[in-house]
Write a protein that holds these residues in place. Structure first.
Motif, PDB file in Angstrom:
ATOM      1  N   TYR B  28       0.797  -1.217   0.000  1.00 48.68           N
ATOM      2  CA  TYR B  28       0.000   0.000   0.000  1.00 48.68           C
ATOM      3  C   TYR B  28       0.839   1.282   0.000  1.00 48.68           C
ATOM      4  N   PRO B  29       1.842   1.422   0.874  1.00 47.82           N
ATOM      5  CA  PRO B  29       2.612   2.670   0.875  1.00 47.82           C
ATOM      6  C   PRO B  29       3.228   2.999  -0.488  1.00 47.82           C
ATOM      7  N   PHE B  30       3.674   1.955  -1.205  1.00 52.18           N
ATOM      8  CA  PHE B  30       4.287   2.209  -2.516  1.00 52.18           C
ATOM      9  C   PHE B  30       3.237   2.630  -3.531  1.00 52.18           C
ATOM     10  N   TRP B  32       0.416   3.955  -2.918  1.00 50.90           N
ATOM     11  CA  TRP B  32      -0.038   5.284  -2.512  1.00 50.90           C
ATOM     12  C   TRP B  32       0.928   6.360  -3.022  1.00 50.90           C
ATOM     13  N   MET B  33       2.208   6.098  -2.873  1.00 55.90           N
ATOM     14  CA  MET B  33       3.216   7.071  -3.301  1.00 55.90           C
ATOM     15  C   MET B  33       3.201   7.229  -4.823  1.00 55.90           C
ATOM     16  N   PHE B  44      -5.061  15.467  -4.126  1.00 46.91           N
ATOM     17  CA  PHE B  44      -4.299  14.749  -3.106  1.00 46.91           C
ATOM     18  C   PHE B  44      -4.902  14.949  -1.713  1.00 46.91           C
ATOM     19  N   PHE B  45      -5.248  16.187  -1.396  1.00 45.36           N
ATOM     20  CA  PHE B  45      -5.768  16.444  -0.053  1.00 45.36           C
ATOM     21  C   PHE B  45      -7.261  16.134   0.060  1.00 45.36           C
ATOM     22  N   LYS B  48      -7.364  11.132   0.211  1.00 44.43           N
ATOM     23  CA  LYS B  48      -6.034  10.658   0.576  1.00 44.43           C
ATOM     24  C   LYS B  48      -5.867   9.150   0.431  1.00 44.43           C
ATOM     25  N   LEU B  49      -6.985   8.423   0.473  1.00 42.65           N
ATOM     26  CA  LEU B  49      -6.876   6.965   0.485  1.00 42.65           C
ATOM     27  C   LEU B  49      -6.722   6.370  -0.902  1.00 42.65           C
ATOM     28  N   ARG B 238      12.194  17.837   1.382  1.00 43.62           N
ATOM     29  CA  ARG B 238      11.112  17.888   2.354  1.00 43.62           C
ATOM     30  C   ARG B 238      11.367  18.975   3.387  1.00 43.62           C
ATOM     31  N   TRP B 245       3.411  17.816  -0.914  1.00 40.13           N
ATOM     32  CA  TRP B 245       3.433  16.366  -0.752  1.00 40.13           C
ATOM     33  C   TRP B 245       3.381  15.596  -2.055  1.00 40.13           C
ATOM     34  N   GLY B 252       9.995  10.548  -4.340  1.00 43.03           N
ATOM     35  CA  GLY B 252      10.123   9.209  -3.760  1.00 43.03           C
ATOM     36  C   GLY B 252       9.981   8.136  -4.824  1.00 43.03           C
TER      37      GLY B 252
END
Lengths: 312, 280
Positions: B28-30, B32-33, B44-45, B48-49, B238, B245, B252
């Protein structure tokens, strides 16, 4: 005529000398890099630790053991020292148990797609820890997807600032670390599990032992020696942690996650504390390095004794 | 009989379900990124999911690549990784060869000295390493990063090479000698090409290791942003742009996609190397 036997031994001697020279020529490059970036640094660390020196100027003053004396009374140093161990104590068991669990599930030739699962669990291991840390700050953030998930599933009432509060920062860090490195320990465990013959499992299963029983009484004793090595690796590497701490919490909030590596970095390379103190930072780094080496040596000894007991 | 089969199917189903759920949290983190790299700030804001960007746009990637110097960081990382890996490969292959096949004066002591370095943390040597690089006039240069990155004993690689060279039959060496090969020729023409599997493992492990390095490049490029690697570059970015973001996500993605691709293509060598490390 007489010279023949002499020249034979002489030739042998020369041949041996030639081989020796070649061998040293072949290792010379490794040796030079080792000396320049590991051996020499260790020795000069000892010297640096006896100096009052900012590193910015040539102005260094020999102060003997004053740095060490100051360290003993430095609350922030001990805080970082204890945090390093706190982190280790939390990470190591979670890491080892969870990765063993995954490895045990995947070490089943009948399980379809096990190589795909293995790849997935391994991806965080090969990705840059610093990048992961930076991205995780948002994912775990107050406005991030994790909090949103937990709130929408009703697990949380209000979002938690995981890295921003002293109470949760360390455990959140540990969770990310387990996620990040668990894959590598899974591979270690798989290597260990594959040394247990398949027929032994099957025999146990036929005898009516469940999966857990089989694991406890057949598999565990057989992988115990490798388990020792894996645990030592895990302990040592958890004490070395820097990248994810630096990028996720910078040691904060209020030094709640400050470990030795971030402490030394701050003392030696960061301007936030005023003038850098290379001598003092060297003393702290050295003290901690020695602690790790001693722990490594003690664990190795414990492992040896346990192994011997098993064979007797 | 049928009942047994049913129980087995249910059990396998549960195992898969468990593995898939865990797998979801692992990727998921990847995902998501990657998806955030293509989102607009506003999207994006707002959401977010979600893992699928509504508007596929390359603004973030272009912005990061050109305006935030990630093109420079990318090339730096590539150069440093290639240089370090090449150096490490040459030295561990040569040392592993003689350590594996020859008895020579001081071999035991040498090995003991190398082994002793395993548990020394980088933080205990980083200050003098910085001073060594400084005295060579290489602080903030790629060459400085390459040399210090290649430093150390690389015990795992040494053991892998030594173990591999050791089990090559002597006949090959004798044959090479009869053909008139000297010590170096025997290694270079006969032995080194045989060790390709280990070389592959070393190349991929060291590449991943160097690509991901953080503390060393961070310290060595503090005064020279133009030599930053991707990891250090994103960290600095950052620090300066805490609200961008989507830009951070794009940076990233640029940093991890090459290494994930390399791993997936060559994972056999990597996994073998890691497993071999714990056995030896």
């Amino acid at each position: 005529m007489k010279s023949v036997p002499i020249s034979k031994t002489e030739r042998k001697r020369r041949e041996r000398l030639r081989i020796n020279l070649w061998c040293w020529a072949f290792v010379s490059m490794t040796l030079i890099f080792y000396v320049a970036f590991q051996g020499w640094p260790i020795l000069s660390s000892i010297y640096f630790s006896l100096l009052n020196w900012s590193g910015l100027t040539k102005d260094m003053k020999f102060v003997g053991l004053a740095n060490y004396k100051e360290l003993l009374g430095d609350q922030l140093f001990w805080n970082a020292f204890i945090n390093s161990f706190k982190y280790m104590v939390l990470v190591v068991p979670l890491q080892l148990v969870f990765s063993l669990f995954l490895a045990y599930l995947l070490n089943n030739p009948k399980l379809k797609g096990s190589s795909i699962y293995r790849t997935i669990y391994f991806v965080p291991v090969v990705t840059t820890a610093a990048i992961v840390g930076i991205v995780m700050v948002f994912i775990w953030g107050v406005n991030g997807p994790l909090n949103q998930m937990l709130v929408s599933w009703g697990i949380l009432q209000i979002p938690i600032n995981f890295f921003g509060e002293g109470k949760t920062a360390m455990s959140s860090l540990v969770a990310v670390a387990v996620w990040k490195d668990c894959g590598i320990y899974m591979i270690y465990w798989l290597a260990a599990l594959q040394s247990v013959p398949r027929t032994m499992y099957e025999a146990a299963m036929v005898d009516g032992a469940g999966r857990f029983r089989t694991f406890r009484s057949i598999v565990m004793p057989m992988i115990l020696p490798t388990a020792g090595v894996i645990s030592i690796l895990c302990v040592i590497s958890s004490l070395k942690v820097f990248d994810i701490v630096k990028t996720m919490t910078e040691g904060g909030p209020f030094y709640a996650t400050d470990v030795i590596a971030t402490y030394v970095y701050r003392m030696a390379f960061s301007s936030e504390m005023g003038m850098p103190r290379l001598g003092y930072a060297s003393a702290a780094a050295l003290l901690f390095g020695i602690t790790i080496i001693i722990i490594g040596a003690v664990l190795n000894m414990v492992k040896k004794v346990l192994n011997q007991k098993r064979y007797n | 009989m049928n009942r047994g089969k049913l129980i087995y199917t249910v059990k396998t189903g549960i195992t898969h379900l468990l593995l898939i759920v865990i797998g979801f949290f692992w990727v998921y983190p990847f995902l998501w990124m990657f998806s955030a790299s293509f989102k607009t700030q506003e999207e994006f804001f707002r959401d977010k999911l979600s893992l699928i960007p509504g508007s596929f746009q390359f603004d973030n990637i272009i912005r990061i690549w050109t305006k935030a110097n990630f093109n420079v960081y990318f090339v730096n990382t590539l150069v440093v990784t290639a240089g370090t890996t090449l150096l490490v490969l040459i030295m561990t292959s040569m040392s592993g060869y003689v350590l594996g096949r020859y008895q020579f004066f001081g071999k035991q002591a040498l090995m003991a000295i190398f082994m002793a370095s395993i548990s020394i943390p980088l933080v205990s040597t980083i200050i003098p390493v910085y001073e060594v690089i400084k005295s060579m006039g290489l602080v903030g240069t790629k060459l400085g990063l390459i040399l210090s990155g290649a430093g150390g004993a690389h015990v795992v690689f040494l053991l892998l090479f030594a173990g591999y060279y050791r089990q090559i039959p002597n006949e090959l060496e004798e044959a090479a000698k009869i053909d008139g090969c000297g010590f170096f020729q025997t290694y270079f023409r006969v032995m080194m090409p045989l060790a390709t599997p280990i070389a592959s493992t070393v190349i991929i492990m060291e590449s991943i290791w160097t690509w991901n390095a953080f503390m060393l490049p961070l310290v060595l490029t503090l005064n020279n942003p133009s030599s930053r690697t991707l990891a250090v570059g994103l960290y600095a970015f950052r620090g300066e742009n805490t609200v961008d973001w989507t830009g951070i996500a794009a940076g990233g993605s640029i940093s991890v996609i090459p290494i994930i691709a390399l791993f997936i293509l060559l994972q056999r060598y990597f996994v073998d190397g890691v497993a071999g490390a714990v056995k030896s």
